[in-house]
Design a protein around this motif. Structure first.
Motif, PDB file in Angstrom:
ATOM      1  N   UNK A 292      37.408 -12.645 102.324  1.00 46.14           N
ATOM      2  CA  UNK A 292      38.003 -14.328 101.239  1.00 46.14           C
ATOM      3  C   UNK A 292      38.759 -14.156 100.911  1.00 46.14           C
ATOM      4  N   UNK A 293      39.983 -14.008 101.605  1.00 47.61           N
ATOM      5  CA  UNK A 293      41.871 -13.893 101.227  1.00 47.61           C
ATOM      6  C   UNK A 293      42.050 -14.921 101.584  1.00 47.61           C
TER       7      UNK A 293
ATOM      8  N   UNK B 110      32.451 -15.414  95.248  1.00 49.59           N
ATOM      9  CA  UNK B 110      32.639 -14.841  97.103  1.00 49.59           C
ATOM     10  C   UNK B 110      31.502 -13.549  96.956  1.00 49.59           C
ATOM     11  N   UNK B 111      31.391 -12.919  98.016  1.00 52.18           N
ATOM     12  CA  UNK B 111      29.748 -12.696  98.871  1.00 52.18           C
ATOM     13  C   UNK B 111      30.671 -11.527  97.788  1.00 52.18           C
TER      14      UNK B 111
ATOM     15  N   UNK C  85      32.327 -20.786 108.078  1.00 48.17           N
ATOM     16  CA  UNK C  85      32.424 -20.460 106.599  1.00 48.17           C
ATOM     17  C   UNK C  85      31.057 -20.440 106.034  1.00 48.17           C
ATOM     18  N   UNK C  86      29.561 -20.783 106.211  1.00 53.38           N
ATOM     19  CA  UNK C  86      27.886 -20.746 105.967  1.00 53.38           C
ATOM     20  C   UNK C  86      28.196 -19.082 106.361  1.00 53.38           C
ATOM     21  N   UNK C  87      28.430 -18.844 107.756  1.00 58.10           N
ATOM     22  CA  UNK C  87      27.785 -18.104 108.317  1.00 58.10           C
ATOM     23  C   UNK C  87      28.727 -16.411 108.209  1.00 58.10           C
ATOM     24  N   UNK C  88      29.425 -16.695 107.281  1.00 57.43           N
ATOM     25  CA  UNK C  88      30.520 -15.202 106.961  1.00 57.43           C
ATOM     26  C   UNK C  88      29.825 -15.000 105.747  1.00 57.43           C
ATOM     27  N   UNK C  89      29.771 -16.127 105.001  1.00 63.67           N
ATOM     28  CA  UNK C  89      29.157 -16.161 103.578  1.00 63.67           C
ATOM     29  C   UNK C  89      27.881 -14.964 103.808  1.00 63.67           C
TER      30      UNK C  89
ATOM     31  N   UNK D 234      26.847 -11.644 102.369  1.00 64.69           N
ATOM     32  CA  UNK D 234      25.930 -11.435 100.801  1.00 64.69           C
ATOM     33  C   UNK D 234      24.861 -10.559 101.582  1.00 64.69           C
ATOM     34  N   UNK D 235      25.072 -10.296 102.884  1.00 56.30           N
ATOM     35  CA  UNK D 235      23.880  -9.014 103.287  1.00 56.30           C
ATOM     36  C   UNK D 235      24.266  -7.657 102.984  1.00 56.30           C
ATOM     37  N   UNK D 236      25.327  -7.826 102.429  1.00 51.29           N
ATOM     38  CA  UNK D 236      26.127  -5.981 102.969  1.00 51.29           C
ATOM     39  C   UNK D 236      26.614  -5.658 100.994  1.00 51.29           C
TER      40      UNK D 236
END
Length: 636
Positions: free
Chosen positions: A329-330, A473-474, A623-627, A631-633
């Protein structure tokens, strides 16, 4: 024609408001009694060879006492429509034979203009009760019904027997056929068809010329002598006399007023569209399978394993997308420009979605001339609110502080580039003295819409977007960027970006053929139901291909996904432009340099818009996919 912005706003409202009990302007039925006058209007002269429209009265045709322009909406002016009155006035259900319109003696300029228009296969377009004039053409296979060609050719060229020179002949006799549907209760009728058969006839007369009362020997209603062929055609040459005549026949039809456009829009190739849909759905199913596999198998297993790790040593042994959590997320380089293009893409997406919904519901039918373009233009202006909002939200996520700067860039980058290209193309059309050139007053109205409505709305959207707190950011971003390992050849940015654009283009290219044909070969495009399906398939394809390639990229520990996700699906615009080039050389007969420049100029604008649209869809999906995955980790 000046079109003030407030007229345009009213037009949009007239397009948007619609129900069963309410007819759209210009689309309401008109009832005619016997002997009611039927004024025929003339529209622009068009050619698929030059793509440059001209006013009907730019040629030496018969003129009424005073030429009156019809009120035109913004879309009609931008299309180059110039609708004017004509000397042809019919009386309802009153057939006429060999009626003289006028006599014209050609000078050198007239003859040159006519020859040029005949050489370039220009067609004359007329309108009666909002129905365009068509020429019925029999299909060679005889099985299919008649096909209809919009407008009749100015003339034809040929070589007389024993003569080497090419001669040009003008269509100076028109046999009109008006079809009407009669009310069984009252003596009222509605027009449901307007056809013509053009002929070239060298008319002759005895004695002195006496205007409309002159008795022609070649076409005489008293002797029941009508024009049935062009065996003795009228040649175009300086100092030649041309007598313009016409017949009118009326024919009762079973076609009801509500169905009168069906013959114009007869679709004999619906199987191709279904094939296109099935072909696109196969692509979607394949991609959906891949995305589902990634989400269910790989991600689920990876996340559960990762969350169970207890020691740092085990964590270090792990490879793949989880290792770049501190860099993913840089903010990217040129983050301002990315914000601008994402905002513009949201604006474009909103405009297309709303336009297509109205088109599917039937508000933007071909009978509402210029309605589609007017609606698109005005929706674009009002969607500026969403452009400003989305670009400001993303800008704040990147820790930006100068929201006014990003707002100005969003308001001016895409429209500014498109307007600059459009201005140059319009100057070229002006140079050709074509009626397709947008008048200065309309240009001013466009600028007023842009600066008066669009820009303020972008500012309002940006203000609202920037005022809200930035999304968290997650995972936290490391202060020192991680080194990206050497990538395999197939993960090279250029290669993966070019590969990513193939499938979204593949999903739409068959429908694209019909859209290009309707624009450049002057045919009606009306199958918005198919188009809407293809649009939905395009959205899914762009989203899924970007997610798949983004996942592979993160797995190879390359965290520079921001711009890559935009360009992956956006590269389909490159294939669109290449296909447009292929279409130009295989389907069009354009030989004039200016016409070629117009084609490629407009297709460049279309490809640029397609890039912004598909790029934004891909970016939002990624964007949705990476977040979602990060967020699950669990990260300390």
């Amino acid at each position: 024609m000046a079109v003030a912005p407030w007229i345009a706003v009213v037009l949009l409202l007239s397009v948007v408001v619609g129900s069963r009990g309410f007819y759209l302007p210009g689309v309401a039925p008109a009832d005619f009694q016997k002997k009611d006058p039927l004024p025929v209007k003339v529209n622009k002269l068009t050619s698929t060879k030059t793509q440059l429209p001209y006013s009907f009265y730019s040629l030496p045709y018969c003129r009424p006492d005073t030429i009156l322009d019809s009120a035109e909406n913004l879309g009609e002016v931008l299309r180059g429509d110039r609708i004017e009155n004509s000397p042809y006035v019919f009386e309802m259900r009153e057939p006429q034979m060999c009626k003289i319109a006028c006599k014209v003696t050609l000078n050198d300029k007239d003859a040159k203009d006519l020859k040029e228009k005949i050489e370039n296969e220009y067609r004359v377009n007329m309108i009666l009760d909002n129905l365009p004039l068509v020429v019925p053409i029999k299909r060679l296979d005889q099985v299919a019904p008649m096909v209809y060609q919009l407008g009749f050719y100015v003339g034809a060229k040929g070589q007389p027997t024993g003569n080497k020179d090419v001669k040009y002949y003008i269509h100076n006799h028109l046999s009109f056929l008006v079809k009407y549907h009669k009310d069984t209760q009252m003596d009222l009728a509605r027009i449901v068809g307007f056809e013509v058969k053009p002929f070239s006839v060298k008319h002759e007369y005895e004695g002195q010329w006496n205007e409309n009362k002159t008795r022609l020997s070649t076409c005489d209603p008293h002797a029941k002598r009508s024009v049935l062929n062009s065996d003795a055609p009228q040649e175009v040459a300086a100092n030649n006399e041309i007598i313009f005549t016409y017949d009118i026949e009326f024919e009762e039809s079973n076609v009801k007023w509500a169905s009168r456009w069906d013959t114009y829009l007869l679709m004999s190739d619906d199987q191709i569209h279904w094939f296109s849909i099935v072909n696109s759905l196969m692509i979607v199913l394949f991609l959906s399978g891949m995305v589902a596999m990634i989400m269910l198998r790989t991600l689920y297993r990876d996340i559960s394993k990762y969350n169970q790790l207890e020691t740092e040593e085990e964590a270090q042994e792990e490879t793949g997308w989880k290792l770049v959590h501190g860099d993913v997320f840089r903010p990217p380089s040129n983050s301002d420009l990315l914000c601008v293009y994402v905002g513009t893409g949201i604006q474009f997406f909103g405009m297309l979605l709303v336009t297509m919904i109205f088109a599917v519901l039937g508000f933007l039918s071909p009978s509402n001339r210029g309605g589609l373009m007017t609606a698109m233009l005005l929706l674009w202006v009002f969607m500026g609110l969403f452009a400003g909002y989305s670009s400001a939200r993303l800008y704040k996520l990147f820790k930006g502080t100068e929201w006014k700067k990003i707002t100005l860039k969003t308001a001016f980058t895409f429209p500014g580039i498109v307007f600059a290209i459009f201005f140059v193309l319009n100057a070229l059309i002006w140079g050709e003295k074509s009626s397709g050139a947008v008048p200065f007053t309309t240009m001013f109205a466009l600028v007023l819409l842009w600066f008066g409505i669009s820009v303020p709305l972008v500012f309002v959207g940006s203000y609202l977007g920037f005022k809200k707190p930035a999304p968290e950011d997650p995972v936290k971003t490391n202060k020192i960027p991680r080194q990206i390992p050497e990538q395999a050849w197939y993960m090279n940015p250029v290669f993966s970006i070019l590969i990513g654009g193939i499938l979204p283009f593949g999903a739409v290219f068959i429908e694209l053929f019909f859209i290009l044909t309707s624009i450049w070969l002057h045919q009606f495009y009306y199958i918005f139901g198919f188009l809407f399906l293809v649009f939905l398939i395009l959205i899914v394809t762009c989203a899924e291909i970007t997610i798949v390639l983004c996942y592979f990229q993160l797995c190879s520990e390359d965290y520079l996904w921001w711009w890559r996700s935009y360009l992956t699906s956006g590269s389909s615009a490159l294939y669109l432009f290449l296909y447009a080039t292929f279409y130009f050389f295989t389907k069009l007969e354009i030989t004039k340099l200016v016409s070629g420049l117009l084609y490629f100029g407009y297709m460049l604008i279309a490809s640029y818009a397609f890039f912004v649209l598909t790029g934004t869809i891909g970016f939002c999906a990624c964007f949705w996919f990476t977040r979602l995955i990060y967020s699950s980790v669990k990260v300390d």
